[in-house]
Design an enzyme around this catalytic site. Structure first.
Site, mmCIF file in Angstrom:
data_model
loop_
_atom_site.group_PDB
_atom_site.id
_atom_site.type_symbol
_atom_site.label_atom_id
_atom_site.label_comp_id
_atom_site.label_asym_id
_atom_site.label_seq_id
_atom_site.Cartn_x
_atom_site.Cartn_y
_atom_site.Cartn_z
ATOM 1 N N SER A 31 -8.710 -5.458 -16.776
ATOM 2 C CA SER A 31 -9.662 -6.532 -16.459
ATOM 3 C C SER A 31 -9.710 -7.018 -15.016
ATOM 4 C CB SER A 31 -9.400 -7.735 -17.359
ATOM 5 O OG SER A 31 -10.019 -7.509 -18.584
ATOM 6 N N LYS A 88 -10.254 -17.348 -12.342
ATOM 7 C CA LYS A 88 -10.741 -16.977 -13.677
ATOM 8 C C LYS A 88 -10.496 -18.139 -14.630
ATOM 9 C CE LYS A 88 -10.254 -13.056 -16.909
ATOM 10 N NZ LYS A 88 -9.547 -11.774 -17.143
ATOM 11 N N SER A 103 -12.656 -7.990 -17.995
ATOM 12 C CA SER A 103 -13.119 -9.321 -18.318
ATOM 13 C C SER A 103 -13.199 -10.275 -17.117
ATOM 14 C CB SER A 103 -12.203 -9.941 -19.377
ATOM 15 O OG SER A 103 -10.888 -10.050 -18.891
HETATM 16 N N1 GLN Z 1 -11.443 -4.507 -21.652
HETATM 17 C C1 GLN Z 1 -10.134 -4.621 -22.252
HETATM 18 C C2 GLN Z 1 -10.224 -5.399 -23.543
HETATM 19 O O1 GLN Z 1 -11.279 -5.698 -23.932
HETATM 20 C C3 GLN Z 1 -9.160 -5.196 -21.290
HETATM 21 C C4 GLN Z 1 -9.271 -6.642 -21.172
HETATM 22 C C5 GLN Z 1 -8.305 -7.230 -20.214
HETATM 23 O O2 GLN Z 1 -7.667 -6.526 -19.409
HETATM 24 N N2 GLN Z 1 -8.140 -8.517 -20.320
HETATM 25 O O3 GLN Z 1 -9.264 -5.705 -24.151
#
Ligand code: GLN
Length: 486
Positions: free
Chosen positions: A176, A77, A152
């Site tokens: 994410s 990532k 994400s």
């Molecule tokens: N979708 C969640 C957010 O927007 C989690 C994101 C993540 O785990 N980095 O914060």
């Protein structure tokens, strides 16, 4: 041969390398070819080091094998540092940045002989659930190119699902790793908070962030978790507890275990297809000798509000460092210092990141601190206590990973609240710091993957992996890749 290789799991590829039936160079050539054939549609990678990956593979072929990871192509990532490699967190503000050091997880996997081929797309600074907030490109779900891969860590999940690489690293702050794994039909594991060093991970919300693996089988995930875990003097929150041999001790197990089914995770908003497939998973557990118990986590209804107060508060502080002085982007021809700071940030951050910084600054501001941040901290304790209570009567929890399967591109991007609700089944786990895995257990009526989530008490990685291994065997999903045409 080539398309067959992309169907294989990491450990299967490793056996072929070990037996000298293939070389690391042949495997890398296949990886490059598949990337070339598929990624102009999927767009899972922000960049791919074609020449260097082949060079490194050649070098690995000339060396003695260091571990089962030796010669295996991996994706990472875009928020995990590799020395001298471009890293942007999918944000314009980090354009041109090259970290001066590697993350501990990168050092560990490279020492074991793994080859990182390039960085995967993500939501900007890991803020999002669809990978649509990336400043650079939109990644598509390999199961249906009109749909999001989740986020994400959407690029990592999509690259694994498409069979470009057998495994990738992601980060999970509120879901994410697990949510994109569920949307893409792959396995994603968020270990206990602190189990894996965060040194070198660009922080979003430091009290919630955790690095973890995404792969196509539970065995691969167990193997990678073993390599990644362990205490690290460079991350004071890393846990000083011995790392079990997760892979060696991996055995399909549900018998003798009690699985809690939290009522709150099956409420309004959970699709009927998802509900039905998880119900079948519960039946499978029963057939395998598990005890099933309905349990309650009464503070679940506050999880999303709590998460979005704490995560944005921490983000507003963590992101203060991007001011045009030390990193990446700087606004052109500023009038003065203040103009340079404000235009750099105005031009460098995208709308979702700005929204989070403003929310976070607001909840921390004097006058509102107690009402929001202080209250959210208290709720976090109550959410954690809910879990402590249920783990007195059961070993693991089983839930859907996401309320729905992959949604359409553009469907939620203009409605932040709908997007935030994508994390409703995953965020509590981060607030409580617990390990949780998502594994594919079926497909809905649109043939899209459905993920089941297993959540365990702190440091119960082995129990979580063993139960996931059993479900994987029963669901016959083993290493299935998305039906994308090369
Ligand atoms: N979708 C969640 C957010 O927007 C989690 C994101 C993540 O785990 N980095 O914060």
């Amino acid at each position: 041969m080539n398309n067959q290789l992309s169907q294989l799991s990491l450990l299967e590829l490793s056996q072929l390398l070990e037996a000298q039936e293939i070389t690391a160079v042949e495997l890398m050539e296949t990886t490059v070819e598949r990337y070339r054939q598929l990624d102009s549609d999927i767009k899972s990678f922000l960049y791919f080091d074609l020449d260097e990956s082949l060079e490194t593979a050649k070098k690995q072929d000339s060396l003695e094998r260091k571990s089962a990871l030796h010669g295996i192509p991996l994706a990472i990532k875009d928020n995990i540092s590799r020395l001298g490699k471009p890293l942007t967190c999918s944000s314009k503000i980090l354009a041109g940045h090259r970290p001066p050091y590697s993350a501990t997880v990168v050092e560990k996997l490279e020492q074991a002989g793994g080859i990182f081929v390039g960085n995967t797309n993500m939501d900007e600074f890991a803020m999002g659930s669809s990978t649509e907030t990336s400043a650079y490109q939109t990644t598509r779900n390999p199961w249906d190119l009109e749909r999001v891969p989740g986020g994400s860590s959407g690029g990592s999940a999509a690259a694994v699902a498409a069979g470009i690489v057998p495994a990738a690293l992601g980060s999970d702050t509120g879901g994410s790793i697990r949510q994109p794994a569920a949307f893409c039909g792959v396995v994603g594991f968020k270990p206990t908070y602190g189990r894996v060093s965060r040194y070198g991970l660009f922080p979003f919300a430091s009290s919630l962030d955790q690095i973890g693996p995404i792969a196509r089988t539970v065995s691969d995930v167990a193997f990678l978790t073993e390599l990644l875990a362990g205490s690290d003097s460079r991350d004071s929150t890393s846990l000083d507890s011995p790392v079990p041999r997760y892979l060696e001790q991996l055995q399909p197990r549900a018998e003798g275990l009690t699985f809690g089914i939290p009522e709150e995770y099956f409420g309004e908003g959970v699709d009927s297809d998802v509900r039905q497939i998880i119900q079948q998973t519960i039946e499978t557990l029963k057939q395998q000798g598990a005890e099933i118990k309905t349990v309650n986590l009464p503070h679940t209804k506050y999880a999303i509000s709590t998460y979005y107060i704490l995560a944005t508060a921490e983000a507003s502080s963590n992101l203060a460092r991007y001011d045009g002085v030390q990193y990446g982007y700087r606004a052109d021809e500023p009038d003065d210092l203040i103009d340079m700071y404000s235009r750099t940030r105005a031009e460098g951050f995208g709308p979702e990141v700005k929204r989070r910084i403003m929310l976070g600054t607001f909840v921390l501001s004097s006058g509102y601190y107690e009402a929001y941040y202080g209250k959210a901290q208290k709720l976090r304790t109550l959410i954690k206590q809910d879990f402590d209570r249920v783990y007195e009567e059961c070993d693991l929890l089983l839930t859907p990973t996401t309320p729905s399967t992959a949604f359409k591109l553009g469907e939620k991007i203009d409605d932040p609240v709908q997007m935030y609700l994508s994390d409703i089944l995953t965020a509590s786990t981060n607030l409580a710091g617990l390990p949780a895995i998502s594994i594919p257990v079926g497909q809905d009526s649109k043939q899209l993957p459905v993920g089941a989530q297993l959540i365990g008490p702190a440091l119960s990685e082995q129990t979580v992996l063993n139960a996931a291994f059993m479900l994987e065997k029963q669901s016959q999903w083993d290493a299935k890749i998305a039906p994308v045409q090369a």
